[in-house]
Design a protein around this motif. Structure first.
Motif, mmCIF file in Angstrom:
data_model
loop_
_atom_site.group_PDB
_atom_site.id
_atom_site.type_symbol
_atom_site.label_atom_id
_atom_site.label_comp_id
_atom_site.label_asym_id
_atom_site.label_seq_id
_atom_site.Cartn_x
_atom_site.Cartn_y
_atom_site.Cartn_z
ATOM 1 N N LEU A 14 78.686 96.326 32.312
ATOM 2 C CA LEU A 14 78.454 95.234 33.276
ATOM 3 C C LEU A 14 79.675 94.327 33.418
ATOM 4 C CD1 LEU A 14 74.776 94.365 32.343
ATOM 5 C CD2 LEU A 14 75.562 95.238 34.548
ATOM 6 N N GLN A 15 80.453 94.243 32.347
ATOM 7 C CA GLN A 15 81.621 93.350 32.403
ATOM 8 C C GLN A 15 82.671 93.820 33.409
ATOM 9 O OE1 GLN A 15 83.025 92.345 28.487
ATOM 10 N NE2 GLN A 15 81.204 91.121 28.064
ATOM 11 N N GLU A 16 82.528 95.077 33.850
ATOM 12 C CA GLU A 16 83.443 95.529 34.907
ATOM 13 C C GLU A 16 83.045 94.921 36.257
ATOM 14 O OE1 GLU A 16 83.714 99.794 34.765
ATOM 15 O OE2 GLU A 16 84.059 99.668 32.597
ATOM 16 N N ILE A 17 81.805 94.448 36.351
ATOM 17 C CA ILE A 17 81.328 93.896 37.629
ATOM 18 C C ILE A 17 81.123 92.386 37.551
ATOM 19 C CG2 ILE A 17 79.613 94.178 39.475
ATOM 20 C CD1 ILE A 17 78.637 96.710 38.147
ATOM 21 N N TYR A 18 80.592 91.917 36.415
ATOM 22 C CA TYR A 18 80.194 90.505 36.294
ATOM 23 C C TYR A 18 81.033 89.803 35.228
ATOM 24 C CZ TYR A 18 75.997 92.219 38.703
ATOM 25 O OH TYR A 18 75.137 92.786 39.598
ATOM 26 N N ASP A 19 80.961 88.452 35.231
ATOM 27 C CA ASP A 19 81.658 87.733 34.170
ATOM 28 C C ASP A 19 80.865 87.905 32.863
ATOM 29 O OD1 ASP A 19 79.695 85.657 33.844
ATOM 30 O OD2 ASP A 19 80.505 84.649 35.608
ATOM 31 N N PRO A 20 81.504 87.570 31.718
ATOM 32 C CA PRO A 20 80.862 87.859 30.423
ATOM 33 C C PRO A 20 79.473 87.233 30.263
ATOM 34 C CG PRO A 20 83.156 87.259 30.113
ATOM 35 C CD PRO A 20 82.865 87.058 31.564
ATOM 36 N N ARG A 21 79.328 86.001 30.759
ATOM 37 C CA ARG A 21 78.029 85.345 30.581
ATOM 38 C C ARG A 21 76.926 86.044 31.364
ATOM 39 N NH1 ARG A 21 76.981 79.234 31.996
ATOM 40 N NH2 ARG A 21 74.864 79.791 32.518
ATOM 41 N N GLU A 22 77.243 86.367 32.598
ATOM 42 C CA GLU A 22 76.260 87.040 33.442
ATOM 43 C C GLU A 22 75.941 88.427 32.883
ATOM 44 O OE1 GLU A 22 77.342 86.556 37.493
ATOM 45 O OE2 GLU A 22 75.286 86.867 38.191
ATOM 46 N N SER A 23 76.980 89.104 32.354
ATOM 47 C CA SER A 23 76.772 90.435 31.772
ATOM 48 C C SER A 23 75.790 90.349 30.607
ATOM 49 C CB SER A 23 78.091 91.013 31.264
ATOM 50 O OG SER A 23 79.021 91.020 32.308
#
Ligand code: SAM
Ligand code: GLN
Length: 286
Positions: A14-23
């Motif tokens: 997910l970190q490839e798409i979203y920032d770390p918190r959102e991931s």
């Protein structure tokens, strides 16, 4: 695969798409959905292996999330004012700003007024009318949407929460449809308000997955729905009645003026992020 391995793998992807918190948030949401156990227990049992069914579900979710599909569509539900609403790609994912709009309307609506009548324009998942009916059970709550698919989703949600809502299917921009609607004390709406020209500015997974019918309005007339609501309120809103509208942050001033030009008293309000996000139009008692 253990629960811990699954969640590490997902978060990394997910970190490839979203920032770390959102991931992390999305990972927790998915893990809770798949395992059915809460975060504390998942930490305690992190070495527990996925069952075959859980693994299948995990792989299916991971593929859709990797394609950028919002987690609410992947799992089939979204949260709105602490309630879970069924959603699919036919309806907008309810937003926190809209929770603020509903809270504002509730805080200004006398719950004990006899025969209170309310209308939500643009039903979507049904989050607004269902919440109004839950909080003010004696009110007659109406809602209208032009999308049959959206109304079907909203009807499912109303059934889940056992709320009696009067559903109307039709185009609010058609004056003939407006004639079929009742007299009202409260009108609330989160209409489409993003001009097509702003399409590039919003998150690409919103544009790819959320219904364009819910989001976009013609560039040359971003006030289209607000004007129709102002006209409608002239005939259909009782004296002393109020209209609560979610708005595009750039249009606060225009929508305040629009309301005034129709004789309403208008109040602009910011959302939690400090953006002009909602307007109240009140019809004065003569
Ligand atoms: N109320 C929901 C919420 O806040 O999550 C959905 C709001 S969404 C921004 C706008 C909704 O208006 C969509 O469900 C869309 O189908 C509906 N809509 C768009 N054009 C419409 C029209 N001409 N008449 C009635 N509803 C319309
Ligand atoms: N707030 C939504 C978004 O930013 C748009 C909702 C609307 O157009 N009414 O995507």
């Amino acid at each position: 695969m253990t629960m811990q391995e699954a969640s590490q793998e997902l978060r990394k992807m997910l970190q490839e798409i979203y920032d770390p918190r959102e991931s992390t948030n999305i990972t927790e949401w998915v893990m809770e959905d798949i395992t059915g156990i809460n975060r504390i227990d998942r930490i305690m049992y992190h070495h527990r292996l996925f069952t075959e069914d859980q693994l299948d579900k995990f792989n299916d979710y991971a593929v859709r999330l990797a394609n950028g599909m919002p987690v609410q569509y992947v799992t089939g539900y979204a949260w709105f004012m602490a309630l879970r609403f069924r959603v699919n790609e036919d309806v907008l994912i309810p937003r926190p700003e809209t929770e603020e709009l509903v809270q504002w309307a509730l805080s200004e609506t006398p719950p004990l007024k006899e025969g209170l009548s309310m209308l939500d324009i643009g039903t979507g998942s049904g989050c607004i009318p269902i919440m109004l009916k839950k909080k003010i059970p004696d009110a007659a709550v109406h809602t209208l949407d032009v999308s049959k698919e959206a109304v079907d989703v909203a009807k499912d949600n109303a059934a889940i929460y056992q709320t009696e809502i009067h559903f109307h299917l039709g185009d609010f921009l058609d004056p003939g449809i407006r004639l079929t609607l009742p007299q009202l004390d409260v009108i609330i709406s989160n209409p489409p308000y993003i001009p097509y020209t702003e399409k590039e500015k919003i998150h690409q997974n919103v544009v790819r997955y959320e219904p364009h019918l819910a989001l976009f309005v013609k560039n040359e007339d971003p006030l289209l729905f607000y004007r129709a609501i102002a006209v409608f309120g002239k005939d259909h809103l009782n004296a002393g009645g109020k209209i609560f509208l979610e708005i595009n942050e750039d249009l606060g001033e225009s929508i305040t003026h629009l309301g005034n030009s129709f004789g309403y008293d208008a109040v602009l309000k910011k959302d939690m992020q400090g953006k002009d996000r909602m307007v109240k139009w009140s019809k004065l008692i003569k």
